[in-house]
Write an enzyme that holds these catalytic residues in place. Structure first.
Site, PDB file in Angstrom:
ATOM      1  N   PRO A  10      79.585  25.006  17.302  1.00  0.00           N
ATOM      2  CA  PRO A  10      80.467  23.921  17.712  1.00  0.00           C
ATOM      3  C   PRO A  10      80.170  22.570  17.066  1.00  0.00           C
ATOM      4  O   PRO A  10      79.010  22.150  17.002  1.00  0.00           O
ATOM      5  CB  PRO A  10      80.245  23.844  19.232  1.00  0.00           C
ATOM      6  CG  PRO A  10      79.869  25.232  19.604  1.00  0.00           C
ATOM      7  CD  PRO A  10      79.093  25.780  18.443  1.00  0.00           C
ATOM      8  N   ASN A  11      81.207  21.940  16.617  1.00  0.00           N
ATOM      9  CA  ASN A  11      81.231  20.567  16.091  1.00  0.00           C
ATOM     10  C   ASN A  11      80.644  20.425  14.688  1.00  0.00           C
ATOM     11  O   ASN A  11      80.711  19.344  14.108  1.00  0.00           O
ATOM     12  CB  ASN A  11      80.519  19.593  17.055  1.00  0.00           C
ATOM     13  CG  ASN A  11      81.247  19.485  18.373  1.00  0.00           C
ATOM     14  OD1 ASN A  11      82.452  19.286  18.384  1.00  0.00           O
ATOM     15  ND2 ASN A  11      80.544  19.656  19.476  1.00  0.00           N
ATOM     16  N   ARG A  18      81.189  11.852  10.600  1.00  0.00           N
ATOM     17  CA  ARG A  18      80.680  10.859  11.546  1.00  0.00           C
ATOM     18  C   ARG A  18      79.186  11.053  11.690  1.00  0.00           C
ATOM     19  O   ARG A  18      78.617  12.027  11.246  1.00  0.00           O
ATOM     20  CB  ARG A  18      81.353  11.049  12.911  1.00  0.00           C
ATOM     21  CG  ARG A  18      82.803  10.599  12.961  1.00  0.00           C
ATOM     22  CD  ARG A  18      83.407  10.872  14.344  1.00  0.00           C
ATOM     23  NE  ARG A  18      82.505  10.408  15.409  1.00  0.00           N
ATOM     24  CZ  ARG A  18      82.033  11.204  16.375  1.00  0.00           C
ATOM     25  NH1 ARG A  18      82.353  12.467  16.405  1.00  0.00           N
ATOM     26  NH2 ARG A  18      81.221  10.726  17.298  1.00  0.00           N
ATOM     27  N   TYR A  23      73.140  13.267  11.122  1.00  0.00           N
ATOM     28  CA  TYR A  23      73.406  14.547  10.460  1.00  0.00           C
ATOM     29  C   TYR A  23      73.587  14.442   8.949  1.00  0.00           C
ATOM     30  O   TYR A  23      73.878  15.437   8.300  1.00  0.00           O
ATOM     31  CB  TYR A  23      74.644  15.206  11.090  1.00  0.00           C
ATOM     32  CG  TYR A  23      74.463  15.501  12.571  1.00  0.00           C
ATOM     33  CD1 TYR A  23      73.485  16.406  12.993  1.00  0.00           C
ATOM     34  CD2 TYR A  23      75.239  14.871  13.540  1.00  0.00           C
ATOM     35  CE1 TYR A  23      73.296  16.683  14.347  1.00  0.00           C
ATOM     36  CE2 TYR A  23      75.056  15.144  14.895  1.00  0.00           C
ATOM     37  CZ  TYR A  23      74.080  16.045  15.287  1.00  0.00           C
ATOM     38  OH  TYR A  23      73.895  16.309  16.622  1.00  0.00           O
ATOM     39  N   ASN A  74      73.009  27.909  12.911  1.00  0.00           N
ATOM     40  CA  ASN A  74      72.926  26.657  13.671  1.00  0.00           C
ATOM     41  C   ASN A  74      73.918  26.766  14.821  1.00  0.00           C
ATOM     42  O   ASN A  74      75.118  26.579  14.623  1.00  0.00           O
ATOM     43  CB  ASN A  74      73.265  25.466  12.770  1.00  0.00           C
ATOM     44  CG  ASN A  74      73.092  24.142  13.492  1.00  0.00           C
ATOM     45  OD1 ASN A  74      73.013  24.100  14.728  1.00  0.00           O
ATOM     46  ND2 ASN A  74      73.029  23.059  12.745  1.00  0.00           N
ATOM     47  N   ALA A  77      75.330  22.768  20.030  1.00  0.00           N
ATOM     48  CA  ALA A  77      74.817  22.508  21.386  1.00  0.00           C
ATOM     49  C   ALA A  77      74.665  23.782  22.218  1.00  0.00           C
ATOM     50  O   ALA A  77      73.984  23.775  23.247  1.00  0.00           O
ATOM     51  CB  ALA A  77      75.714  21.507  22.095  1.00  0.00           C
ATOM     52  N   GLU A  98      66.929  30.242  13.190  1.00  0.00           N
ATOM     53  CA  GLU A  98      67.624  29.153  13.881  1.00  0.00           C
ATOM     54  C   GLU A  98      67.435  27.871  13.065  1.00  0.00           C
ATOM     55  O   GLU A  98      66.306  27.553  12.680  1.00  0.00           O
ATOM     56  CB  GLU A  98      67.005  28.993  15.285  1.00  0.00           C
ATOM     57  CG  GLU A  98      67.551  27.846  16.095  1.00  0.00           C
ATOM     58  CD  GLU A  98      66.766  27.648  17.415  1.00  0.00           C
ATOM     59  OE1 GLU A  98      65.788  28.396  17.671  1.00  0.00           O
ATOM     60  OE2 GLU A  98      67.130  26.728  18.164  1.00  0.00           O
ATOM     61  N   HIS A 100      68.435  23.635  12.715  1.00  0.00           N
ATOM     62  CA  HIS A 100      69.053  22.395  13.202  1.00  0.00           C
ATOM     63  C   HIS A 100      68.847  21.314  12.156  1.00  0.00           C
ATOM     64  O   HIS A 100      67.739  21.157  11.637  1.00  0.00           O
ATOM     65  CB  HIS A 100      68.440  21.957  14.531  1.00  0.00           C
ATOM     66  CG  HIS A 100      68.602  23.005  15.582  1.00  0.00           C
ATOM     67  ND1 HIS A 100      69.812  23.259  16.175  1.00  0.00           N
ATOM     68  CD2 HIS A 100      67.730  23.910  16.079  1.00  0.00           C
ATOM     69  CE1 HIS A 100      69.669  24.269  17.016  1.00  0.00           C
ATOM     70  NE2 HIS A 100      68.418  24.687  16.973  1.00  0.00           N
ATOM     71  N   ARG A 107      65.012  13.676  20.140  1.00  0.00           N
ATOM     72  CA  ARG A 107      66.265  13.052  20.581  1.00  0.00           C
ATOM     73  C   ARG A 107      66.321  13.101  22.117  1.00  0.00           C
ATOM     74  O   ARG A 107      65.277  13.039  22.754  1.00  0.00           O
ATOM     75  CB  ARG A 107      67.440  13.784  19.924  1.00  0.00           C
ATOM     76  CG  ARG A 107      67.406  13.686  18.387  1.00  0.00           C
ATOM     77  CD  ARG A 107      68.560  14.429  17.755  1.00  0.00           C
ATOM     78  NE  ARG A 107      69.845  13.874  18.150  1.00  0.00           N
ATOM     79  CZ  ARG A 107      71.023  14.494  17.944  1.00  0.00           C
ATOM     80  NH1 ARG A 107      71.048  15.673  17.345  1.00  0.00           N
ATOM     81  NH2 ARG A 107      72.151  13.934  18.334  1.00  0.00           N
TER      82      ARG A 107
HETATM   83  O1  CA2 Z   1      70.793  19.154  14.651  1.00  0.00           O
HETATM   84  C1  CA2 Z   1      71.598  20.086  14.697  1.00  0.00           C
HETATM   85  O2  CA2 Z   1      71.896  20.741  13.716  1.00  0.00           O
HETATM   86  C2  CA2 Z   1      72.285  20.431  16.011  1.00  0.00           C
HETATM   87  O3  CA2 Z   1      72.271  21.835  16.161  1.00  0.00           O
HETATM   88  C3  CA2 Z   1      73.709  19.917  15.910  1.00  0.00           C
HETATM   89  C4  CA2 Z   1      74.495  20.035  17.195  1.00  0.00           C
HETATM   90  C5  CA2 Z   1      73.732  19.458  18.363  1.00  0.00           C
HETATM   91  O4  CA2 Z   1      74.445  19.689  19.573  1.00  0.00           O
HETATM   92  C6  CA2 Z   1      72.362  20.066  18.471  1.00  0.00           C
HETATM   93  O5  CA2 Z   1      71.675  19.481  19.563  1.00  0.00           O
HETATM   94  C7  CA2 Z   1      71.571  19.839  17.212  1.00  0.00           C
HETATM   95  C8  CA2 Z   1      75.853  19.354  17.177  1.00  0.00           C
HETATM   96  C9  CA2 Z   1      76.477  19.121  15.890  1.00  0.00           C
HETATM   97  C10 CA2 Z   1      77.434  17.982  16.039  1.00  0.00           C
HETATM   98  O6  CA2 Z   1      77.812  17.694  14.755  1.00  0.00           O
HETATM   99  C11 CA2 Z   1      78.426  16.550  14.479  1.00  0.00           C
HETATM  100  C12 CA2 Z   1      78.520  16.242  13.160  1.00  0.00           C
HETATM  101  C13 CA2 Z   1      79.114  15.071  12.763  1.00  0.00           C
HETATM  102  C14 CA2 Z   1      79.643  14.214  13.718  1.00  0.00           C
HETATM  103  C15 CA2 Z   1      79.548  14.531  15.054  1.00  0.00           C
HETATM  104  C16 CA2 Z   1      78.949  15.701  15.434  1.00  0.00           C
END
Ligand code: CA2
Length: 395
Positions: A10-11, A18, A23, A74, A77, A98, A100, A107
């Site tokens: 997701p996301n 953003r 990221y 990955n 969340a 896994e 991230h 965080r």
């Molecule tokens: O650090 C990571 O790769 C995460 O798996 C990314 C997840 C987050 O919920 C994990 O705690 C850590 C979420 C990715 C959200 O990605 C975005 C990318 C750009 C803008 C907003 C969100």
């Protein structure tokens, strides 16, 4: 390993659009292309897939049983609460790493815990999108020569990967100590390539983990772990036919500092935060090592890395015990390898160390690699490693 899957949850389709401070600026499309290139280095076909839906990801995991040999995943969340994803990973019985992008341990507190970790063969976090490259490397190397992960004490980080060479033994042993400025998002997977290469050359390899800063490590706990890990070879020797008269310790970056400490531990006995050596390395190799903690601290190397590692320890004692240049002479033959283009630990560290270490009775050699950066010495196909291999038999 022929075909791998890069799976994003997701996301992660928002990557690059953003939150670049968390990221980075690489888009998902760019990441997919990078992964294809990183896989191609090993002759792998790389498939990529992203979904915002838990069930779709689970279906994709199930399908992977048909034609996929390993997965870098990955879960976004979902990492922090989806037991359904955990169960799917466990059920497919494929190696899943896994990944991230961000440092989830530094965080919000709810991000620090992953419910999928126990089902995965390894977890990589906090290394940006490069974490996917390390994940691919790990999949390749664990298939090339599968490690036995063995505990040397009771904590989560008290483990090492033992790899055995072909043949009966007794096998010479190479202890590998990874770097990463003693910080917890760098782990022993970074030395998988060297471990596999050494095992193919007839060494048993013991690629050790240790407590790092932010998870109970730092001075002196990290040194105690390194000591315990090396001493543990004593308990493994009979079962795995290890020749403890032929042990070489090889460390990269901060692991170079730890390797030189380990090779000199018998001399530093009264200051030794461990209980005194049971297994003594006969030789040491420092790859791009942090050989002077005082200069490293004064010059803010690694953005406060030494301050983090030494914490509140009185500096005169800590330098004398743990800083290679302050604890000379090292009476084991040792080799200092450094790239001229290292921008993380400048080559001046190697120069000053070797100049100070050279004295009658000390066997120290400097291998300077033209054009090499900080990570080149741990590339098993690079010129630095070829030079090390050439010296290992003599050492
Ligand atoms: O650090 C990571 O790769 C995460 O798996 C990314 C997840 C987050 O919920 C994990 O705690 C850590 C979420 C990715 C959200 O990605 C975005 C990318 C750009 C803008 C907003 C969100």
């Amino acid at each position: 390993m022929r075909r791998i899957l890069i799976l994003n949850g997701p996301n992660l389709n928002l990557l690059g659009s953003r939150k670049p401070e968390t990221y980075g600026s690489t888009t998902l499309g760019e990441l997919d292309r990078l992964c294809a290139d990183w896989g191609a280095v090993h002759g792998l076909e790389v498939e990529t897939f992203q979904s915002n839906h838990e069930g779709v990801l689970i279906d994709r995991l199930h399908e992977a049983r048909e034609d996929i040999d390993g997965i870098a995943f990955n879960p976004g969340a979902l990492t922090h609460y989806s037991y359904a994803v955990h169960d799917a990973i466990e059920a497919i019985e494929l190696p899943v790493v896994e990944v991230h992008i961000s440092n989830i341990k530094e965080r919000e507190s709810w991000r620090a815990h992953s419910v999928v970790t126990p089902a995965c063969v390894h977890t990589i976090y906090g290394r940006g999108v490069d974490g996917y490259r390390w994940a691919i490397e790990h999949l390749v190397q664990r298939e090339a020569r599968p490690p036995r992960a063995l505990a040397y004490a009771t904590g989560d980080s008290h483990a090492g990967d033992l790899r055995l060479p072909d043949g009966e033994g007794p096998h010479p042993v190479a202890v590998l100590i990874h770097g990463g400025f003693w910080r917890h998002h760098w782990t022993r997977d970074t030395l998988d390539g060297l471990a596999v290469d050494l095992a193919a050359r007839g060494f048993a390899t013991w690629n050790i983990e240790y407590r790092r800063v932010g998870m109970g490590g730092g001075y002196p706990a990290t040194l105690q772990d390194v000591a315990a890990a090396i001493d543990h070879l004593d308990e493994l020797a009979a079962e795995y036919h290890l020749d403890l008269q032929r042990v070489v310790v090889i460390g990269h970056s901060a692991g170079g500092q730890l390797a030189l400490w380990a090779a000199n531990r018998h001399r530093l006995k009264e200051d030794d935060p461990g209980a005194g050596p049971r297994v003594l390395p006969g030789a040491a190799v420092s790859l791009a090592g942090v050989t002077d903690l005082e200069v490293a601290e004064a010059t803010n190397l690694g953005d406060g890395a030494v301050a983090g590692f030494l914490g509140k320890a009185p500096r005169d004692e800590a330098y004398r015990v743990a800083s290679p240049i302050h604890s000379l002479p090292v009476d084991r033959p040792h080799v200092i390898v450094h790239g001229t283009h290292d921008d993380r630990v400048p080559i001046s560290f190697a120069h000053t160390y070797v100049e100070a270490a050279r004295r009658p009775g000390t066997k120290v050699e400097l291998i300077e690699i033209n054009g090499a950066d900080h990570f080149d010495p741990i590339a098993p196909t690079g010129p630095a490693w070829a030079a090390v291999v050439e010296r290992l038999t003599a050492l």
